[in-house]
Motif scaffolding. Structure first.
Motif, PDB file in Angstrom:
ATOM      1  N   GLY A 424      13.211  -9.309   5.388  1.00 40.43           N
ATOM      2  CA  GLY A 424      12.682  -9.262   4.021  1.00 40.43           C
ATOM      3  C   GLY A 424      13.169 -10.484   3.276  1.00 40.43           C
ATOM      4  N   ARG A 425      12.772 -10.586   2.032  1.00 42.88           N
ATOM      5  CA  ARG A 425      13.319 -11.651   1.183  1.00 42.88           C
ATOM      6  C   ARG A 425      14.671 -11.190   0.675  1.00 42.88           C
ATOM      7  NH1 ARG A 425       9.859 -15.485  -1.174  1.00 42.88           N
ATOM      8  NH2 ARG A 425       7.824 -15.338  -0.186  1.00 42.88           N
ATOM      9  N   THR A 426      15.732 -11.805   1.159  1.00 46.77           N
ATOM     10  CA  THR A 426      17.073 -11.382   0.777  1.00 46.77           C
ATOM     11  C   THR A 426      17.860 -12.631   0.399  1.00 46.77           C
ATOM     12  OG1 THR A 426      16.814  -9.749   2.539  1.00 46.77           O
ATOM     13  CG2 THR A 426      18.947  -9.851   1.483  1.00 46.77           C
ATOM     14  N   ARG A 427      18.277 -12.720  -0.845  1.00 48.88           N
ATOM     15  CA  ARG A 427      18.873 -13.985  -1.294  1.00 48.88           C
ATOM     16  C   ARG A 427      20.335 -14.158  -0.884  1.00 48.88           C
ATOM     17  NH1 ARG A 427      18.637 -16.140  -6.365  1.00 48.88           N
ATOM     18  NH2 ARG A 427      16.489 -15.434  -6.503  1.00 48.88           N
ATOM     19  N   ASP A 428      20.955 -13.054  -0.499  1.00 48.72           N
ATOM     20  CA  ASP A 428      22.317 -13.190   0.020  1.00 48.72           C
ATOM     21  C   ASP A 428      22.540 -12.111   1.072  1.00 48.72           C
ATOM     22  OD1 ASP A 428      22.512 -10.883  -1.414  1.00 48.72           O
ATOM     23  OD2 ASP A 428      24.180 -11.508  -2.678  1.00 48.72           O
ATOM     24  N   ARG A 429      23.712 -12.017   1.603  1.00 47.82           N
ATOM     25  CA  ARG A 429      24.138 -10.981   2.545  1.00 47.82           C
ATOM     26  C   ARG A 429      23.526 -11.090   3.932  1.00 47.82           C
ATOM     27  NH1 ARG A 429      22.125  -6.294   3.878  1.00 47.82           N
ATOM     28  NH2 ARG A 429      20.720  -6.194   2.106  1.00 47.82           N
ATOM     29  N   GLU A 430      22.196 -11.154   4.033  1.00 52.15           N
ATOM     30  CA  GLU A 430      21.582 -11.147   5.358  1.00 52.15           C
ATOM     31  C   GLU A 430      21.671 -12.532   5.995  1.00 52.15           C
ATOM     32  OE1 GLU A 430      20.694  -9.075   7.418  1.00 52.15           O
ATOM     33  OE2 GLU A 430      20.170  -7.228   6.368  1.00 52.15           O
ATOM     34  N   PRO A 431      22.329 -12.636   7.171  1.00 51.09           N
ATOM     35  CA  PRO A 431      22.420 -13.936   7.838  1.00 51.09           C
ATOM     36  C   PRO A 431      21.056 -14.354   8.408  1.00 51.09           C
ATOM     37  CG  PRO A 431      23.275 -12.218   9.264  1.00 51.09           C
ATOM     38  CD  PRO A 431      22.948 -11.556   7.948  1.00 51.09           C
ATOM     39  N   LEU A 432      21.009 -15.527   9.012  1.00 59.20           N
ATOM     40  CA  LEU A 432      19.758 -16.027   9.595  1.00 59.20           C
ATOM     41  C   LEU A 432      19.196 -15.022  10.595  1.00 59.20           C
ATOM     42  CD1 LEU A 432      17.736 -18.375  10.034  1.00 59.20           C
ATOM     43  CD2 LEU A 432      19.277 -19.182  11.855  1.00 59.20           C
ATOM     44  N   ILE A 433      20.053 -14.555  11.477  1.00 57.98           N
ATOM     45  CA  ILE A 433      19.616 -13.553  12.457  1.00 57.98           C
ATOM     46  C   ILE A 433      20.830 -12.771  12.946  1.00 57.98           C
ATOM     47  CG2 ILE A 433      19.700 -15.261  14.362  1.00 57.98           C
ATOM     48  CD1 ILE A 433      17.307 -13.651  15.619  1.00 57.98           C
ATOM     49  N   ARG A 434      20.653 -11.474  13.134  1.00 61.71           N
ATOM     50  CA  ARG A 434      21.672 -10.648  13.800  1.00 61.71           C
ATOM     51  C   ARG A 434      20.930  -9.735  14.760  1.00 61.71           C
ATOM     52  NH1 ARG A 434      21.802  -5.803  10.848  1.00 61.71           N
ATOM     53  NH2 ARG A 434      20.653  -6.018   8.891  1.00 61.71           N
ATOM     54  N   ALA A 435      21.375  -9.735  15.995  1.00 62.18           N
ATOM     55  CA  ALA A 435      20.690  -8.975  17.044  1.00 62.18           C
ATOM     56  C   ALA A 435      21.335  -7.610  17.200  1.00 62.18           C
ATOM     57  CB  ALA A 435      20.767  -9.743  18.361  1.00 62.18           C
ATOM     58  N   ILE A 436      20.509  -6.626  17.549  1.00 63.87           N
ATOM     59  CA  ILE A 436      20.971  -5.243  17.662  1.00 63.87           C
ATOM     60  C   ILE A 436      20.466  -4.691  18.992  1.00 63.87           C
ATOM     61  CG2 ILE A 436      20.838  -2.949  16.606  1.00 63.87           C
ATOM     62  CD1 ILE A 436      20.097  -4.521  13.950  1.00 63.87           C
ATOM     63  N   ARG A 437      21.404  -4.318  19.858  1.00 59.69           N
ATOM     64  CA  ARG A 437      20.985  -3.852  21.181  1.00 59.69           C
ATOM     65  C   ARG A 437      20.720  -2.350  21.219  1.00 59.69           C
ATOM     66  NH1 ARG A 437      21.729  -7.846  25.054  1.00 59.69           N
ATOM     67  NH2 ARG A 437      23.415  -9.318  24.626  1.00 59.69           N
ATOM     68  N   ASP A 438      21.432  -1.610  20.380  1.00 56.23           N
ATOM     69  CA  ASP A 438      21.321  -0.153  20.406  1.00 56.23           C
ATOM     70  C   ASP A 438      20.025   0.283  19.693  1.00 56.23           C
ATOM     71  OD1 ASP A 438      22.872   2.561  20.656  1.00 56.23           O
ATOM     72  OD2 ASP A 438      22.059   2.494  18.606  1.00 56.23           O
ATOM     73  N   VAL A 439      19.247   1.164  20.346  1.00 53.48           N
ATOM     74  CA  VAL A 439      17.944   1.546  19.775  1.00 53.48           C
ATOM     75  C   VAL A 439      18.099   2.266  18.434  1.00 53.48           C
ATOM     76  CG1 VAL A 439      15.891   2.994  20.093  1.00 53.48           C
ATOM     77  CG2 VAL A 439      16.761   1.605  21.993  1.00 53.48           C
ATOM     78  N   ALA A 440      19.024   3.229  18.368  1.00 55.44           N
ATOM     79  CA  ALA A 440      19.186   3.966  17.102  1.00 55.44           C
ATOM     80  C   ALA A 440      19.606   3.018  15.980  1.00 55.44           C
ATOM     81  CB  ALA A 440      20.202   5.087  17.267  1.00 55.44           C
ATOM     82  N   GLU A 441      20.477   2.049  16.306  1.00 50.42           N
ATOM     83  CA  GLU A 441      20.887   1.089  15.271  1.00 50.42           C
ATOM     84  C   GLU A 441      19.739   0.163  14.877  1.00 50.42           C
ATOM     85  OE1 GLU A 441      24.741  -0.824  15.965  1.00 50.42           O
ATOM     86  OE2 GLU A 441      25.475   1.102  16.711  1.00 50.42           O
ATOM     87  N   GLY A 442      18.873  -0.125  15.846  1.00 53.98           N
ATOM     88  CA  GLY A 442      17.694  -0.940  15.545  1.00 53.98           C
ATOM     89  C   GLY A 442      16.738  -0.199  14.625  1.00 53.98           C
ATOM     90  N   VAL A 443      16.489   1.071  14.935  1.00 50.15           N
ATOM     91  CA  VAL A 443      15.585   1.867  14.096  1.00 50.15           C
ATOM     92  C   VAL A 443      16.216   2.064  12.715  1.00 50.15           C
ATOM     93  CG1 VAL A 443      14.430   4.110  13.860  1.00 50.15           C
ATOM     94  CG2 VAL A 443      14.496   2.964  16.087  1.00 50.15           C
ATOM     95  N   TYR A 444      17.522   2.312  12.706  1.00 44.32           N
ATOM     96  CA  TYR A 444      18.252   2.422  11.429  1.00 44.32           C
ATOM     97  C   TYR A 444      18.091   1.145  10.613  1.00 44.32           C
ATOM     98  CZ  TYR A 444      22.494   1.883   8.544  1.00 44.32           C
ATOM     99  OH  TYR A 444      23.371   1.619   7.524  1.00 44.32           O
ATOM    100  N   ASP A 445      18.169   0.011  11.278  1.00 44.65           N
ATOM    101  CA  ASP A 445      18.012  -1.256  10.571  1.00 44.65           C
ATOM    102  C   ASP A 445      16.619  -1.376   9.955  1.00 44.65           C
ATOM    103  OD1 ASP A 445      19.418  -3.919  10.087  1.00 44.65           O
ATOM    104  OD2 ASP A 445      17.419  -4.508  10.770  1.00 44.65           O
ATOM    105  N   GLY A 446      15.598  -0.953  10.716  1.00 47.65           N
ATOM    106  CA  GLY A 446      14.240  -0.979  10.167  1.00 47.65           C
ATOM    107  C   GLY A 446      14.096  -0.062   8.975  1.00 47.65           C
ATOM    108  N   LEU A 447      14.705   1.104   9.059  1.00 49.67           N
ATOM    109  CA  LEU A 447      14.586   2.078   7.963  1.00 49.67           C
ATOM    110  C   LEU A 447      15.269   1.589   6.686  1.00 49.67           C
ATOM    111  CD1 LEU A 447      15.336   5.354   9.951  1.00 49.67           C
ATOM    112  CD2 LEU A 447      13.110   4.635   9.062  1.00 49.67           C
ATOM    113  N   THR A 448      16.237   0.692   6.852  1.00 45.07           N
ATOM    114  CA  THR A 448      16.963   0.186   5.683  1.00 45.07           C
ATOM    115  C   THR A 448      16.543  -1.244   5.347  1.00 45.07           C
ATOM    116  OG1 THR A 448      18.778  -0.406   7.156  1.00 45.07           O
ATOM    117  CG2 THR A 448      18.977   1.680   5.973  1.00 45.07           C
TER     118      THR A 448
END
Ligand code: GTP
Ligand code: SPV
Ligand code: MN
Length: 610
Positions: A424-448
């Motif tokens: 999303g458009r995030t002016r701070d906090r979110e780095p360029l990229i962070r990878a997530i291998r765990d499926v539940a954490e990936g889905v959690y990331d999408g939900l948030t």
């Protein structure tokens, strides 16, 4: 009364259920005439629309269309999902009982197409033969010729797509009635516009707009809302507001596919159309599959497959130029039959212009009108800085016009997906990229997933407007089951895609400049993700995912301040701790959220020391 059956017979429309449906709505809307459309009619319809002044010529084989000035974007408040089951009510889907909405819309549409032609548009939201084709057939009715021209570019159109359905009744009924745009009370308490998807009856009833996002029903209402509901009800597939691209490494011959959700106006079209940065162009080739919608299912080989149900691009015009998106500029070039909507127009020279097309607007104001049709030269001093084009002005062009469209974009098998990204458009906090291998954490990331809110104005102090998987405006069933359906589909994959969160929009805290150059350079982050997936790099573990080590990123030819790059590759733990609290409150709104999602949330919170 028109002889509907004779017209349908003459148009070789053979499906009896379709005939009955057309007959019914022709009766309700009171249209004077019925015309069945196929893509072969496009040239004639263009001529007719030009003659009627519904579109204007914008150079060789290019067209300009202006929607009513109070009708230039999707209207989320007026968009409703209706079913007969109250348990389908979610937080974002604006649920109403089906019976109430059908009665309301039938009332609004009664006699509302008098004096007009009702166009019958049989369409398919899929390449023919795909595993999800069963959910892709539809017939849109519309009383607006400019809408027909858009649909001819955005969907596969023709009677052949619905004449031989395995179940003749299994097509989406999509009724669009424009209404009297000048008397609908847009934005007032008396607003008469209703954009309703009756999801459990596969019926879409949209009244009161001719703007694409409310009127191209195959796209947003069928391709996203209805398909998401069908995918969940059948347990077979996901339908998401995702782009889809391919990257080929010409040296190793490897090809990866990445799908990803970014909220509206957050960069999907630009990413899907991207080219390699010049310095990497000899090695990596990017192919376009889709820029706004992906349907995804589990293939027999245990991989996640995806395809773009659309046939064209309805892209944001603003800031599209040779530098940001040369592919789009080529796709909308003279001869492409593209349509520009709500940009600035010059009737004398038949040119169009929008902010960011060139660094300054045309110097010679003669003939130029803004998106509302007012002459620029006649503007009052107070209006001098108003934009010429509407910020949501758009271009419409078919996929085949996109120069880097993948050779196999029409292959019904779809493509195997290696990575799923959210951003999303995030002016701070979110780095360029962070990878997530765990499926539940990936889905959690999408939900948030969040997009920048105007926190300066409303004092939310960096809080985001959450937009789960970029589907907030298109959500058709409750968020808890939505999360469970995601876990189920990805869980069935034996070879799972890797997840990641990306952010092209981090800004400098002092002067506000974008830390990352963005656009074509975004490919560098995606390459790192694919190398991580393939075990070629290891990255650095952080509480919120794996970050690239600086030396792992391909940096050749990248123009960036070293301090900015360092900032893009680090985590601001304090901001993240604050975010965890916001996320908890966000997720608590959703009843029946799967326990795996809460576990993922607690793992991330704990890793952050919260
Ligand atoms: P919808 O069609 O509304 O779903 O939007 P979208 O997600 O396809 O967004 P799009 O690619 O059209 O981009 C929206 C705006 O963001 C445009 O004005 C782009 O120029 C701008 N944009 C896209 N990518 C980048 C980027 O990497 N960096 C910066 N700074 N701006 C970008
Ligand atoms: C969006 O708004 O996310 C779009 C364009 O892609 S519209 O068709 O208006 O929904
Ligand atoms: Mn979109």
């Amino acid at each position: 009364m028109v002889d509907v059956d004779a017209i349908l017979e003459a148009a070789h429309l053979k499906n009896d259920s379709v005939r009955e449906y057309v007959r019914y709505w022709a009766g309700v809307t009171g249209a004077d005439n019925i015309e069945v459309v196929s893509v072969e009619d496009d040239t004639r319809l263009i001529e007719e629309a030009l003659a009627a002044g519904e579109i204007l010529p914008a150079g060789n084989g290019l067209y300009y269309s202006r929607s009513y000035y109070k009708d230039t974007a999707r209207s989320e408040e007026r968009t409703i999902v209706a079913t007969s089951n109250p348990s389908d009510k979610g937080v974002y889907n604006n649920w109403y009982p089906a019976a109430e909405m059908k009665a309301k819309l039938t009332g609004l549409m009664t006699g509302a197409s008098k004096g007009k032609t009702m166009y019958v548009i049989p369409y398919l939201m899929s390449p023919p033969g795909s595993p999800v084709e069963k959910y892709a057939a539809g017939v849109q009715l519309t009383d607006n010729r400019a809408v027909v021209l858009h649909i001819n570019r955005m969907a596969r159109v023709g009677a052949e797509y619905i004449n031989n359905l395995a179940d003749p009744d299994s097509f989406v009924r999509a009724v669009h009635v424009t209404g009297d745009l000048e008397n609908l009370g847009q934005g007032t308490p008396e607003d008469k516009r209703y954009f309703v998807t009756v999801a459990d009856e596969r019926t879409i009833l949209h009244f009161g707009s001719s703007y694409g996002g409310n009127a191209l029903l195959g796209k947003i209402a069928h391709g996203l809302r209805q398909a998401a509901y069908d995918g969940w009800a059948s347990k077979k597939f996901l339908a998401e507001q995702f782009m889809l691209l391919g990257i080929t490494d010409k040296v190793t011959g490897k090809k990866w596919h990445i799908a990803g959700g970014f909220p509206s106006a957050s960069g999907k079209t630009n990413l899907a159309m991207t080219l390699s940065p010049d310095a990497l162009g000899d090695r990596y080739y990017v192919e376009f599959y889709g820029d706004d919608i992906a349907w995804m299912w589990v293939g027999s080989d245990g991989r996640l497959y995806g395809m773009n149900p659309e046939f064209g691009v309805f892209g944001v015009a603003k800031d599209t130029n040779e530098k940001t998106n040369p592919t789009a500029i080529e796709a909308i070039a003279p001869g492409s039959k593209s349509i520009f909507t709500n940009v600035a127009y010059n009737a004398k020279t038949q040119e169009v212009w929008f902010e960011g097309r060139t660094s300054a607007p045309p110097a010679d104001l003669d003939g130029w009108t803004d998106w509302k049709g007012g002459l620029i030269a006649d503007r009052l001093p107070a209006e001098a800085n108003d934009p010429w084009a509407h910020p949501n002005s758009r271009f419409t062009t078919t996929l085949a016009n996109v120069p880097n469209v993948a050779d196999d974009y029409e292959n019904p098998v779809g493509v195997p997906i290696d990575g799923i990204i959210f951003g999303g458009r995030t002016r701070d906090r979110e780095p360029l990229i962070r990878a997530i291998r765990d499926v539940a954490e990936g889905v959690y990331d999408g939900l948030t997933l969040g997009a920048e809110a105007t926190f300066a104005a409303d004092g939310l102090d960096g809080q985001l407007r959450y937009d789960p998987m970029s589907m907030r405006p298109f959500m058709s069933y409750p968020e808890g089951p939505y999360a469970a359906h995601w876990l189920s589909i990805i869980g069935q994959c034996t070879d799972k895609p890797i997840f990641a969160h990306v952010n092209w929009f981090q800004r400098d805290a002092e002067d506000g400049h974008f830390l990352w150059p963005g656009y074509r350079d975004n490919l560098r982050a995606l390459l790192w993700l694919m190398q991580l997936r393939d075990g070629e790099v290891t990255g650095i573990e952080s509480p919120v995912g794996i970050l690239p080590a600086k030396e792992e990123l391909v940096l050749d030819g990248l123009d960036i301040e070293p301090a900015d790059l360092d900032k893009l590759l680090t985590i601001d733990t304090d901001r993240w701790k604050q975010e965890i609290g916001f996320r908890k409150a966000h997720l608590e709104q959703f009843p029946n959220l799967p326990e795996e999602i809460w576990e993922a949330h607690r793992r991330v919170a704990e890793a952050l020391g919260e």
